[in-house]
Each structure stands twice: as C-alpha cells, then as structure tokens.
Design a protein around this motif. Sequence first.
Motif, short mmCIF file in Angstrom:
data_model
loop_
_atom_site.label_atom_id
_atom_site.label_comp_id
_atom_site.label_asym_id
_atom_site.label_seq_id
_atom_site.Cartn_x
_atom_site.Cartn_y
_atom_site.Cartn_z
N LEU A 134 -61.59 -29.59 39.64
CA LEU A 134 -61.34 -29.71 38.20
C LEU A 134 -59.92 -29.29 37.86
O LEU A 134 -59.28 -29.90 36.99
CB LEU A 134 -62.35 -28.88 37.41
CG LEU A 134 -63.81 -29.33 37.51
CD1 LEU A 134 -64.72 -28.35 36.78
CD2 LEU A 134 -64.00 -30.75 37.00
N MET A 135 -59.40 -28.27 38.54
CA MET A 135 -58.01 -27.87 38.33
C MET A 135 -57.07 -29.00 38.74
O MET A 135 -56.13 -29.33 38.02
CB MET A 135 -57.68 -26.60 39.11
CG MET A 135 -58.25 -25.34 38.49
SD MET A 135 -57.84 -23.85 39.44
CE MET A 135 -56.07 -23.77 39.20
N ALA A 136 -57.35 -29.61 39.90
CA ALA A 136 -56.50 -30.70 40.39
C ALA A 136 -56.49 -31.87 39.41
O ALA A 136 -55.49 -32.56 39.28
CB ALA A 136 -56.96 -31.16 41.77
N ALA A 137 -57.60 -32.06 38.69
CA ALA A 137 -57.70 -33.15 37.72
C ALA A 137 -57.15 -32.77 36.35
O ALA A 137 -57.16 -33.59 35.43
CB ALA A 137 -59.16 -33.59 37.59
N GLY A 138 -56.68 -31.54 36.21
CA GLY A 138 -56.11 -31.10 34.93
C GLY A 138 -57.14 -30.78 33.86
O GLY A 138 -56.82 -30.78 32.67
N LEU A 139 -58.37 -30.46 34.26
CA LEU A 139 -59.44 -30.21 33.29
C LEU A 139 -59.67 -28.73 32.98
O LEU A 139 -60.43 -28.40 32.08
CB LEU A 139 -60.74 -30.85 33.77
CG LEU A 139 -60.73 -32.37 33.82
CD1 LEU A 139 -61.98 -32.90 34.50
CD2 LEU A 139 -60.59 -32.95 32.42
N VAL A 140 -59.02 -27.84 33.73
CA VAL A 140 -59.20 -26.40 33.52
C VAL A 140 -58.12 -25.90 32.58
O VAL A 140 -56.93 -26.00 32.87
CB VAL A 140 -59.17 -25.63 34.86
CG1 VAL A 140 -59.21 -24.12 34.63
CG2 VAL A 140 -60.32 -26.07 35.76
N ASP A 141 -58.53 -25.38 31.44
CA ASP A 141 -57.59 -24.86 30.45
C ASP A 141 -57.17 -23.43 30.76
O ASP A 141 -56.03 -23.05 30.51
CB ASP A 141 -58.21 -24.91 29.05
CG ASP A 141 -58.54 -26.34 28.65
OD1 ASP A 141 -57.60 -27.10 28.40
OD2 ASP A 141 -59.75 -26.67 28.61
N TYR A 142 -58.11 -22.64 31.28
CA TYR A 142 -57.84 -21.24 31.59
C TYR A 142 -58.47 -20.86 32.92
O TYR A 142 -59.59 -21.26 33.21
CB TYR A 142 -58.41 -20.31 30.51
CG TYR A 142 -57.84 -20.59 29.14
CD1 TYR A 142 -56.56 -20.17 28.80
CD2 TYR A 142 -58.59 -21.28 28.21
CE1 TYR A 142 -56.04 -20.44 27.55
CE2 TYR A 142 -58.08 -21.56 26.95
CZ TYR A 142 -56.80 -21.14 26.62
OH TYR A 142 -56.28 -21.41 25.39
N VAL A 143 -57.73 -20.08 33.70
CA VAL A 143 -58.27 -19.44 34.89
C VAL A 143 -58.34 -17.96 34.57
O VAL A 143 -57.32 -17.32 34.30
CB VAL A 143 -57.37 -19.68 36.13
CG1 VAL A 143 -57.93 -18.94 37.34
CG2 VAL A 143 -57.22 -21.16 36.42
#
Length: 192
Positions: A134-143
């Motif tokens: 999901l991070m690779a797809a740009g879908l994570v707003d916050y870690v």
Amino acid sequence: MTATYTFDVFSSLDGFGAASGNWTGYWGKQGPELLGHRLAQYETKQRMVLGANTFRAFTQMLAASTEDSDVRDPWVTRMRHLPATVVSNTLTGPLDWPDATIASGDAVDVVARLKQESDVPLRSHGSLAMNRSLMAAGLVDYVQVTLFPVITGASGLDPIFQGAADFDLDLVGTRTLDGSIQELIYRPTRHT
C-alpha cells in the motif's frame, strides 16, 4: 473526500515487529501512558484494515489468551470491536471478530476503494506485507511507528520494512510514553 489511511506498527530500534525467546508483545516495556494512549487512539471512529495473516494471528492470540494477559489489554479489546475489513482471498466467513467483513482481491484495489467510500479514517495495525504494498502504491497517508527501547538483533522477527520501496518521511508528530517509548508519526513520500 478521501479517508486517511494510517499504517500503525510496533517496532524495536532495529526495525523488527516482534521477537522470539522471552520477549513479550511490548518487549516488556509497556506502562500506563502507552496503554492509556493506545486506548484513546482506538476510541475514535475509524475502520480497521487487516491482512489475512495478521487477522489470523490476532484471532489465534486472542483465543489462546486469558482475561488478564497483555493480548486482552483494553485498547486491543476496543480495536477488536471497531468495524474491520479483512483483505483476503483465502478466508471465508463467519469471522471471529464482531464487526468484520472480508474483501477479496488485491489489497491496493480494496484500500483505494475504501479510501474513496469511507466516511471515517482507516487504520491498520501490523499487516506488514500488505502495508508495504500500500505504501508503494501511495495509499498510506501516515506511518505511525511506536518505537520500543530494545534491540532484537539476535531474536528479531518480522522485519517491518524489509523489501519495501524507498521513502522520504516527513515527521508530523512525536510523543514520548512512559519515559522511553517513542511514537513517531510520518507522512511517507516515495523517494525518486
């Protein structure tokens, strides 16, 4: 409006999500501030998003636990009672989770749809492989990394970002809990 998505994870200083041996789920470092803060975070309306492996691990840990074990801390009980979407192509219902539904298909497609449709924020605790994609797809707003003051080099399990793409991180929040646990909240941007 698009719902925000937070990838929430516990980590040792050397980047492991768990450890073997005599370490506990909190590496034995939890205190009242951490536990109270976690409970407060899970009292707001939100939808959990879990991968199948993490969902199985949670339900197995809960089934094997006793009422007074760390697995049943109040924040975990609260998390379990939030609405949840379990992304899986292998699980079938009914699920042993009060308000969980199964969404089959690719996690990227499922979460992209949830971000468009949800009127509450989305949060995932754990689910490492799913959240890396999901991070690779740009879908994570916050870690949101809760960093415990331990190094588990010899016993570390579940390297959190192993195989992940490269990201620049913008620090948007920080908090110290129980004098030694760091909560770090970042906004990730793919490094090019």
